[in-house]
Design an enzyme around this catalytic site. Structure first.
Site, mmCIF file in Angstrom:
data_model
loop_
_atom_site.group_PDB
_atom_site.id
_atom_site.type_symbol
_atom_site.label_atom_id
_atom_site.label_comp_id
_atom_site.label_asym_id
_atom_site.label_seq_id
_atom_site.Cartn_x
_atom_site.Cartn_y
_atom_site.Cartn_z
ATOM 1 N N HIS A 108 0.854 -1.186 0.000
ATOM 2 C CA HIS A 108 0.000 0.000 0.000
ATOM 3 C C HIS A 108 0.895 1.243 0.000
ATOM 4 O O HIS A 108 1.853 1.319 0.773
ATOM 5 C CB HIS A 108 -0.905 -0.013 1.238
ATOM 6 C CG HIS A 108 -1.823 1.164 1.290
ATOM 7 N ND1 HIS A 108 -2.935 1.271 0.481
ATOM 8 C CD2 HIS A 108 -1.789 2.303 2.026
ATOM 9 C CE1 HIS A 108 -3.548 2.413 0.731
ATOM 10 N NE2 HIS A 108 -2.874 3.066 1.662
ATOM 11 N N SER A 135 3.942 0.619 2.556
ATOM 12 C CA SER A 135 3.873 -0.406 3.597
ATOM 13 C C SER A 135 3.476 -1.734 2.977
ATOM 14 O O SER A 135 2.628 -1.773 2.086
ATOM 15 C CB SER A 135 2.804 -0.055 4.640
ATOM 16 O OG SER A 135 2.969 1.244 5.155
ATOM 17 N N ASP A 144 -6.818 -2.175 4.335
ATOM 18 C CA ASP A 144 -5.467 -1.688 4.632
ATOM 19 C C ASP A 144 -5.176 -1.684 6.137
ATOM 20 O O ASP A 144 -4.402 -0.860 6.632
ATOM 21 C CB ASP A 144 -5.251 -0.283 4.041
ATOM 22 C CG ASP A 144 -5.441 -0.259 2.528
ATOM 23 O OD1 ASP A 144 -5.068 -1.254 1.868
ATOM 24 O OD2 ASP A 144 -5.970 0.728 1.999
HETATM 25 C C1 GAR Z 1 1.328 0.730 -6.419
HETATM 26 O O1 GAR Z 1 1.802 2.002 -6.103
HETATM 27 C C2 GAR Z 1 0.642 0.082 -5.225
HETATM 28 O O2 GAR Z 1 1.268 0.409 -4.005
HETATM 29 C C3 GAR Z 1 -0.725 0.707 -5.304
HETATM 30 O O3 GAR Z 1 -1.024 0.755 -6.668
HETATM 31 C C4 GAR Z 1 0.180 0.827 -7.434
HETATM 32 C C5 GAR Z 1 0.193 -0.324 -8.393
HETATM 33 O O4 GAR Z 1 1.258 -0.210 -9.295
HETATM 34 N N1 GAR Z 1 -1.659 -0.081 -4.572
HETATM 35 C C6 GAR Z 1 -2.777 0.418 -4.037
HETATM 36 O O5 GAR Z 1 -3.090 1.587 -4.109
HETATM 37 C C7 GAR Z 1 -3.624 -0.602 -3.305
HETATM 38 N N2 GAR Z 1 -4.757 0.019 -2.734
HETATM 39 P P1 GAR Z 1 1.798 -1.492 -10.078
HETATM 40 O O6 GAR Z 1 0.594 -2.126 -10.760
HETATM 41 O O7 GAR Z 1 2.762 -0.932 -11.088
HETATM 42 O O8 GAR Z 1 2.449 -2.408 -9.082
#
Ligand code: GAR
Length: 187
Positions: A108, A135, A144
């Site tokens: 997260h 995190s 979360d």
């Molecule tokens: C990441 O920044 C992750 O931490 C966030 O979405 C992005 C996904 O990027 N997750 C959330 O917001 C979960 N609620 P990615 O698809 O390139 O890994």
């Protein structure tokens, strides 16, 4: 190696970081499957190109229990023992979480318990925080809200935008997630 199933919804850069880390000899986990609720998620194509088993199931037009039963079966068929959520933007039901109790982790983009939910970076900047971060935590029924397993902090710079901050936090995510997952599967 401990088989991990990864759930994604989009770009999949954290999933790619997990796959790349899994290929080093001393990594204790292997990525058994990458599954998505979005059949056109760019991360799915990346995973397939990199020789990973992929699976897609849209939840559209079916009850949530049915959708989750299909995802659950795909994960089990692939032999997954742990689930790593990596930009999976759908809430898992209490029943699904209960079935995998203590075996689902998530990354997260905030320093939990701050900024659960969405727009984490915009909220951190608006609050005048000195730092933001990411995190990795255990997934429970509370959004979360599960125990935090590891965090990385990133200073907020004057004039920062949510996009610029997100980019710098994402770099830390790609280091933190493989490290925490490796610790998690060996504990
Ligand atoms: C990441 O920044 C992750 O931490 C966030 O979405 C992005 C996904 O990027 N997750 C959330 O917001 C979960 N609620 P990615 O698809 O390139 O890994």
């Amino acid at each position: 190696k401990h088989p991990v199933g990864v759930l994604i919804s989009g770009r999949g850069s954290n999933m790619a970081a997990l796959v790349e880390a899994s290929r080093s000899l001393d990594c204790p986990y292997t990525i058994a499957i990458v599954a998505s609720d979005k059949p056109d998620a760019p991360g799915l194509a990346w995973a397939a190109e990199h020789g990973i088993v992929t699976f897609a199931q849209s939840p559209k037009g079916m009850p949530k229990v049915e959708y989750e039963a299909i995802i659950d079966a795909a994960l089990r068929d692939a032999g997954a023992k742990t689930i790593a959520l990596a930009g999976y933007m759908r809430l898992l039901s209490d029943a699904f979480v209960a079935r995998w109790r203590g075996r689902i982790i998530n990354i997260h983009p905030s320093l939990l318990p701050k900024y659960k939910g969405l727009d984490t970076h915009g909220r951190a900047i608006a609050a005048g925080d000195e730092s933001a971060g990411c995190s990795v935590h255990i997934v429970t029924e509370e959004l979360d809200g599960g125990a935090v397993l590891g965090q990385a902090e990133v200073p907020i710079e004057p004039g920062d935008t949510p996009e610029r901050l997100a980019e710098r936090v994402l770099e830390k995510e790609h280091i933190l997630y493989p490290k925490v997952l490796a610790e998690f599967v060996t504990q």
